[in-house]
Structures are given as C-alpha cells and as structure tokens.
Motif scaffolding. Structure first.
Motif, mmCIF file in Angstrom:
data_model
loop_
_atom_site.group_PDB
_atom_site.id
_atom_site.type_symbol
_atom_site.label_atom_id
_atom_site.label_comp_id
_atom_site.label_asym_id
_atom_site.label_seq_id
_atom_site.Cartn_x
_atom_site.Cartn_y
_atom_site.Cartn_z
ATOM 1 N N GLY A 240 18.433 17.089 -15.086
ATOM 2 C CA GLY A 240 19.007 17.254 -13.764
ATOM 3 C C GLY A 240 18.410 16.238 -12.804
ATOM 4 N N ASP A 241 19.188 15.841 -11.798
ATOM 5 C CA ASP A 241 18.689 14.902 -10.803
ATOM 6 C C ASP A 241 17.591 15.538 -9.958
ATOM 7 O OD1 ASP A 241 20.446 12.910 -11.589
ATOM 8 O OD2 ASP A 241 22.034 13.616 -10.254
ATOM 9 N N LYS A 242 16.533 14.775 -9.707
ATOM 10 C CA LYS A 242 15.402 15.264 -8.921
ATOM 11 C C LYS A 242 15.164 14.362 -7.720
ATOM 12 C CE LYS A 242 12.994 17.092 -12.996
ATOM 13 N NZ LYS A 242 11.746 17.019 -13.803
ATOM 14 N N SER A 243 14.598 14.940 -6.674
ATOM 15 C CA SER A 243 14.241 14.155 -5.498
ATOM 16 C C SER A 243 12.963 13.386 -5.769
ATOM 17 C CB SER A 243 14.046 15.067 -4.285
ATOM 18 O OG SER A 243 15.269 15.682 -3.917
ATOM 19 N N LEU A 244 12.847 12.241 -5.119
ATOM 20 C CA LEU A 244 11.663 11.410 -5.286
ATOM 21 C C LEU A 244 10.410 12.146 -4.834
ATOM 22 C CD1 LEU A 244 10.727 8.527 -6.087
ATOM 23 C CD2 LEU A 244 10.978 7.904 -3.677
ATOM 24 N N VAL A 245 10.524 12.866 -3.718
ATOM 25 C CA VAL A 245 9.410 13.653 -3.175
ATOM 26 C C VAL A 245 9.787 15.119 -3.265
ATOM 27 C CG1 VAL A 245 7.907 14.053 -1.192
ATOM 28 C CG2 VAL A 245 8.869 11.762 -1.591
ATOM 29 N N GLN A 246 8.940 15.911 -3.877
ATOM 30 C CA GLN A 246 9.234 17.321 -4.114
ATOM 31 C C GLN A 246 8.303 18.207 -3.302
ATOM 32 O OE1 GLN A 246 9.850 18.309 -8.252
ATOM 33 N NE2 GLN A 246 9.138 20.413 -7.936
ATOM 34 N N TYR A 247 8.896 19.155 -2.566
ATOM 35 C CA TYR A 247 8.128 20.058 -1.695
ATOM 36 C C TYR A 247 7.556 21.223 -2.496
ATOM 37 C CZ TYR A 247 6.973 22.896 2.406
ATOM 38 O OH TYR A 247 6.309 23.624 3.364
ATOM 39 N N ASN A 248 6.304 21.567 -2.193
ATOM 40 C CA ASN A 248 5.638 22.709 -2.813
ATOM 41 C C ASN A 248 5.216 23.672 -1.697
ATOM 42 O OD1 ASN A 248 4.054 24.521 -4.165
ATOM 43 N ND2 ASN A 248 2.653 23.017 -5.042
ATOM 44 N N PRO A 249 5.734 24.907 -1.660
ATOM 45 C CA PRO A 249 5.500 25.797 -0.520
ATOM 46 C C PRO A 249 4.083 26.349 -0.386
ATOM 47 C CG PRO A 249 6.740 26.942 -2.220
ATOM 48 C CD PRO A 249 6.641 25.514 -2.655
ATOM 49 N N GLU A 250 3.259 26.245 -1.422
ATOM 50 C CA GLU A 250 1.915 26.811 -1.342
ATOM 51 C C GLU A 250 1.053 26.018 -0.366
ATOM 52 O OE1 GLU A 250 0.119 27.205 -5.164
ATOM 53 O OE2 GLU A 250 1.787 28.348 -6.002
ATOM 54 N N LEU A 251 0.402 26.743 0.550
ATOM 55 C CA LEU A 251 -0.452 26.110 1.560
ATOM 56 C C LEU A 251 -1.871 25.900 1.024
ATOM 57 C CD1 LEU A 251 0.656 28.080 4.761
ATOM 58 C CD2 LEU A 251 1.360 25.788 4.054
ATOM 59 N N PRO A 252 -2.517 24.769 1.375
ATOM 60 C CA PRO A 252 -1.905 23.608 2.031
ATOM 61 C C PRO A 252 -0.959 22.911 1.065
ATOM 62 C CG PRO A 252 -4.127 23.080 1.352
ATOM 63 C CD PRO A 252 -3.946 24.541 1.059
ATOM 64 N N VAL A 253 0.142 22.423 1.610
ATOM 65 C CA VAL A 253 1.192 21.845 0.780
ATOM 66 C C VAL A 253 0.704 20.567 0.094
ATOM 67 C CG1 VAL A 253 3.454 20.735 0.815
ATOM 68 C CG2 VAL A 253 3.073 22.842 2.108
ATOM 69 N N GLN A 254 0.882 20.519 -1.235
ATOM 70 C CA GLN A 254 0.610 19.315 -2.021
ATOM 71 C C GLN A 254 1.953 18.805 -2.542
ATOM 72 O OE1 GLN A 254 -2.466 17.885 -2.482
ATOM 73 N NE2 GLN A 254 -3.287 19.437 -1.078
ATOM 74 N N LEU A 255 2.432 17.716 -1.975
ATOM 75 C CA LEU A 255 3.708 17.160 -2.395
ATOM 76 C C LEU A 255 3.618 16.617 -3.816
ATOM 77 C CD1 LEU A 255 4.657 15.222 0.870
ATOM 78 C CD2 LEU A 255 5.461 17.485 0.161
ATOM 79 N N GLN A 256 4.701 16.737 -4.534
ATOM 80 C CA GLN A 256 4.779 16.182 -5.878
ATOM 81 C C GLN A 256 5.738 14.997 -5.872
ATOM 82 O OE1 GLN A 256 5.904 19.378 -8.472
ATOM 83 N NE2 GLN A 256 4.000 20.507 -8.176
#
Length: 283
Positions: A240-256
């Motif tokens: 499946g197509d994925k975004s270049l930057v992926q949001y992670n809701p757990e605080l503090p947010v660590q982008l993937q």
C-alpha cells in the motif's frame, strides 16, 4: 529481510556445490574454463518518480564455470556479488492525511519537506547463465548474452531534509497547529534519519557482454569487455502507498520516515548495472 537472506544462502549453496563438482572434474579437460571477475562502476536502482533520480555506483565480483560445446561456443553459470546505489532528490515534497492524536482527536496531519534526499543501497547475489561466442586466435573477440537471477542479501535507505515542517489541522475547530514540538508539530532544520532496512524481491535481468579475450600461455586468458545488466521485473512490492512522514500519536511524538519507494509517485523499481568487466580465466 531474513527470508531473503535464507533464500540467498540456499541459492549460493546450490551454485557453490555445482561449481565444486565442476572443479573436481576440471583436471586437464580443455572443454572447461573457470574464471574470476571484477566489474563496475555503474550500478543502481532505476525507477520513475517525481524528483531527480541520481544513478550511483557499485562493484561486482564473481566466479564462473564454462563448458565449451566447440572451440567457439560455450555455456556458463556462476555466482557473483553486486552492490547497487541510488539517490532520490526532491526540491520539495509534501503530503497530508487524516489520523488521530494522543487524545483520540481526529485531525489532518500535514508535512512539507525542502531539499529532501534519500540514499538507497542494495546488495545482491546474482546467478548468471550465459552463452558465449568467441573468434579463433590468440587475441579473440567475444560476445556473451544470457540472464541473471538475483537474490537480495542486504538493503537500506537513509533520508535527509534541509527543512521539515509538520502541522496538524483540526477541521472541527478550523485551526492549524504548528506547535508544540512534543505533539509532532514543528519546523526543524537539518533532519537526518537513522539507516533503515529496505526489503526487495528477487531480480530477473537480461545480460550482455562483449570485448576482447587475450590468451596468455597455454591455459590462461584475460578478458576485458563492456557489459550491461538490465532488470526485467519490479523488485519493490509496496504494501500500500505510504506517506513519507508518518505520525505516531504516542507522546512525545516520534515521527517515522518511510522510503520514497513507498510513495505513490514511485513505480517500477528495477536493477541496472553497466561498465567494464575484467576476467582472469583458466582452461
């Protein structure tokens, strides 16, 4: 990646066993030839995308067993290591998608990258099978053509951003947040991701080589030729197509950070290699 390594090991073991049997019967039979080779430098991932794809360099080293059907025609099989490298460059790259934050609120995550670059590196074990024709004489012209099956043993990518701006748009409040950073919303300069695995499939390639073969003594020869290997299949299977930057809701947010190969703008990833090949042969 483990399944690729396992498949590669089995394939290498099969080819190695075959070459060992050939070597045992090598003796003084001049219908057989064993050669070792090095080749390069062009070796890269070729694909279509919205940015600039810069072909990189790689190196190849291998061993080949050939059996002569007559003085001018032989068929060969071998095993070789080949590395591939490419750079994907984008002056700007942006995206947005709906997700949820740490408080389970729905919002639209937005990102914009400037001067984005992704370095991709692959290592393969290739198994070539080729037919070779050569002219008679001490200095010979040769032409070889065939196919290669390649098994991935390693793959990775690493991304850099001159600037990465992330924000969250909440339509229920008609507000776009550019902070706080711990929630994943910020403008950051000189972002460099960690090296991440890049899983690829088996590669099937057509191969062509031509050049000169120089006999030295009664049983030894040097080959110097030009070659090209061109991939016939897509080696990257997107889940499946994925975004270049992926949001992670757990605080503090660590982008993937996903590979650009996962994005909808990239299609049909193939392996290409070309350059000069030097072989030393015993017959």
């Amino acid at each position: 990646m483990k399944k690729y390594i396992s498949t590669s090991i089995k394939s290498i073991a099969t080819v190695t066993a075959f070459l060992a049997i050939c070597l045992q019967g090598y003796s003084q039979d001049k219908k057989q030839e064993i050669s070792i080779s090095v080749a390069g430098p062009g070796s890269f991932l070729k694909y279509s995308g919205g940015g600039t794809i810069v072909p990189g360099n790689g190196i190849s080293a291998g061993i080949r067993y050939s059996y002569y059907l007559n003085e001018g025609l032989s068929i060969g099989i071998g095993a070789e290591y080949q590395s591939y490298n490419s750079d994907a460059k984008y002056a700007s790259f942006s995206g947005q998608y709906v997700t949820k934050d740490a408080e389970n609120e729905t919002f639209q995550f937005r990102y914009k990258a400037t001067n984005f670059r992704e370095e991709q590196s692959l290592s393969y074990i290739n198994v070539p099978i080729a037919i070779q024709f050569e002219t008679p004489g001490t200095t010979q012209l040769y032409v070889a053509a065939g196919a290669k099956v390649g098994f991935a043993i390693k793959g990775c990518y690493q991304s850099t951003f001159q600037n990465l701006t992330t924000s969250g748009y909440y339509p229920q409040y008609n507000v776009e947040l550019f902070n706080p950073a711990f929630a994943g919303f910020a403008s950051t300069n000189d972002v460099k991701t960690s090296e991440q695995d890049l899983d690829t499939k088996v590669s099937y390639s057509a191969t062509f080589e031509t050049g000169l073969k120089q006999k030295i003594g009664n049983r030894t020869s040097f080959y110097l030729g030009a070659y090209i290997d061109y991939g016939l299949n897509n080696i990257y299977n997107k889940n499946g197509d994925k975004s270049l930057v992926q949001y992670n809701p757990e605080l503090p947010v660590q982008l993937q950070y996903n590979s650009i190969l996962d994005s909808p703008s990239v299609h049909n990833v193939r392996l290409v290699s070309y350059g000069l090949k030097l072989r030393f042969a015993l017959r």
